[in-house]
Motif scaffolding. Structure first.
Motif, short mmCIF file in Angstrom:
data_model
loop_
_atom_site.label_atom_id
_atom_site.label_comp_id
_atom_site.label_asym_id
_atom_site.label_seq_id
_atom_site.Cartn_x
_atom_site.Cartn_y
_atom_site.Cartn_z
N SER A 68 0.76 -1.14 -0.26
CA SER A 68 0.12 -0.07 0.64
C SER A 68 0.80 1.73 -0.01
CB SER A 68 -0.56 -0.44 1.44
OG SER A 68 -1.62 -0.61 1.17
N PRO A 69 1.27 1.42 -1.00
CA PRO A 69 2.31 2.51 -1.06
C PRO A 69 1.42 3.67 -1.07
CG PRO A 69 2.10 1.43 -3.21
CD PRO A 69 1.79 0.50 -2.18
N THR A 70 2.27 4.96 -0.74
CA THR A 70 0.91 6.50 -0.85
C THR A 70 3.14 7.45 -1.13
OG1 THR A 70 2.11 6.99 1.92
CG2 THR A 70 -0.35 5.28 0.59
N ILE A 71 2.14 8.51 -1.85
CA ILE A 71 3.22 9.79 -2.77
C ILE A 71 2.39 10.27 -1.60
CG2 ILE A 71 4.10 11.00 -3.72
CD1 ILE A 71 3.75 8.69 -6.01
N PRO A 72 2.89 11.15 -0.45
CA PRO A 72 2.52 12.76 -0.06
C PRO A 72 2.33 13.92 -1.41
CG PRO A 72 4.18 12.46 1.46
CD PRO A 72 4.20 10.93 0.05
N VAL A 73 1.50 15.12 -0.81
CA VAL A 73 0.80 15.55 -1.88
C VAL A 73 1.70 16.88 -0.48
CG1 VAL A 73 -0.36 17.30 -3.10
CG2 VAL A 73 -0.99 15.01 -2.89
N PRO A 74 2.80 16.84 -1.54
CA PRO A 74 3.15 18.74 -0.77
C PRO A 74 2.00 20.22 -0.17
CG PRO A 74 4.30 17.93 -1.97
CD PRO A 74 3.43 17.19 -2.34
N THR A 75 2.30 20.24 1.03
CA THR A 75 2.30 21.43 1.36
C THR A 75 2.16 22.72 0.51
OG1 THR A 75 2.25 21.02 3.59
CG2 THR A 75 1.92 23.44 3.29
N GLY A 76 1.44 23.90 0.40
CA GLY A 76 1.00 24.61 -1.01
C GLY A 76 1.16 23.86 -2.69
N THR A 77 0.86 22.78 -2.48
CA THR A 77 0.07 22.37 -3.55
C THR A 77 -0.76 22.06 -4.18
OG1 THR A 77 1.38 20.11 -3.27
CG2 THR A 77 3.04 21.69 -4.06
N SER A 78 -1.56 21.16 -5.53
CA SER A 78 -2.75 20.87 -5.27
C SER A 78 -2.30 19.43 -6.66
CB SER A 78 -3.86 21.95 -5.55
OG SER A 78 -4.18 23.10 -5.31
N LEU A 79 -3.21 19.16 -5.60
CA LEU A 79 -3.28 17.56 -6.59
C LEU A 79 -3.59 17.93 -7.94
CD1 LEU A 79 -2.55 14.91 -6.96
CD2 LEU A 79 -5.58 14.34 -6.54
N VAL A 80 -2.82 17.23 -8.73
CA VAL A 80 -3.47 17.37 -10.52
C VAL A 80 -4.43 16.62 -11.14
CG1 VAL A 80 -2.52 17.70 -13.40
CG2 VAL A 80 -1.27 19.25 -11.49
N PRO A 81 -5.18 16.29 -10.73
CA PRO A 81 -6.78 15.02 -10.62
C PRO A 81 -6.20 14.50 -12.21
CG PRO A 81 -7.73 17.22 -11.34
CD PRO A 81 -6.08 17.77 -11.09
N GLU A 82 -6.58 12.78 -12.16
CA GLU A 82 -6.04 12.54 -13.32
C GLU A 82 -4.92 12.14 -13.65
OE1 GLU A 82 -9.69 12.76 -16.03
OE2 GLU A 82 -11.05 12.51 -13.89
N THR A 83 -3.74 12.34 -13.34
CA THR A 83 -2.29 12.32 -13.57
C THR A 83 -1.29 11.49 -12.66
OG1 THR A 83 -1.32 14.02 -11.72
CG2 THR A 83 -2.01 15.04 -14.38
N ALA A 84 -1.98 10.76 -11.89
CA ALA A 84 -1.22 9.35 -10.67
C ALA A 84 -1.68 8.04 -12.01
CB ALA A 84 -2.28 9.18 -10.18
#
Length: 143
Positions: A68-84
């Motif tokens: 169950s690997p995860t990558i944190p979304v850094p503070t001050g950023t927003s996820l770009v949807p559907e790029t994962a």
């Protein structure tokens, strides 16, 4: 005045037995022809897109199950949807519980800046197999 945010290239490499992991980041830019190029994420400004790649390399002689690997979304950023990728990713707004994208609260999708992590459920990783997981974020404050 545009603030330039200096980001240290995040390169984390660890070894667990014979399983190697690596997390790296690159900045995506368009060249003169409009093609997307990847460059080191040494300097970034609001609105820039960063791509994170997490590699898992199974050098064991046995199958590794239920990752169950995860990558944190850094503070001050927003996820770009559907790029994962792979595209069976899950997202979290509390850093603990992961659900399919998009997460809705009171029937409304949460803001992209509310996501704190991207994760995957990997059934198995065979001996000698290497898996690359990716996601993109946009530095807040740009266009």
């Amino acid at each position: 005045m545009k603030r330039i945010i200096l980001l240290f290239i995040l390169i984390v490499s660890t070894v667990f037995g014979e399983v190697k992991t690596h997390l790296g980041s690159m900045k995506l830019i368009k060249d003169e022809s409009g093609s997307i190029q990847k460059v080191p994420a040494e300097n970034a400004s609001p609105g820039d897109i960063l791509e994170y790649t997490f590699s898992i390399d199974n050098q064991e002689e046995e199958i590794i199950k239920n990752l169950s690997p995860t990558i944190p979304v850094p503070t001050g950023t927003s996820l770009v949807p559907e790029t994962a990728t792979p595209d069976n990713y899950l997202v979290s707004i509390n850093g603990r519980d992961y659900y399919p994208y998009p997460i809705k609260v009171d029937g409304e999708p949460v803001e992209l800046s509310s996501y704190l992590g991207v994760g995957w459920n990997i059934d198995e990783l065979k001996p000698g197999e290497k898996l690359e997981l990716q996601m993109q974020v946009k530095l807040n404050g740009g266009e």
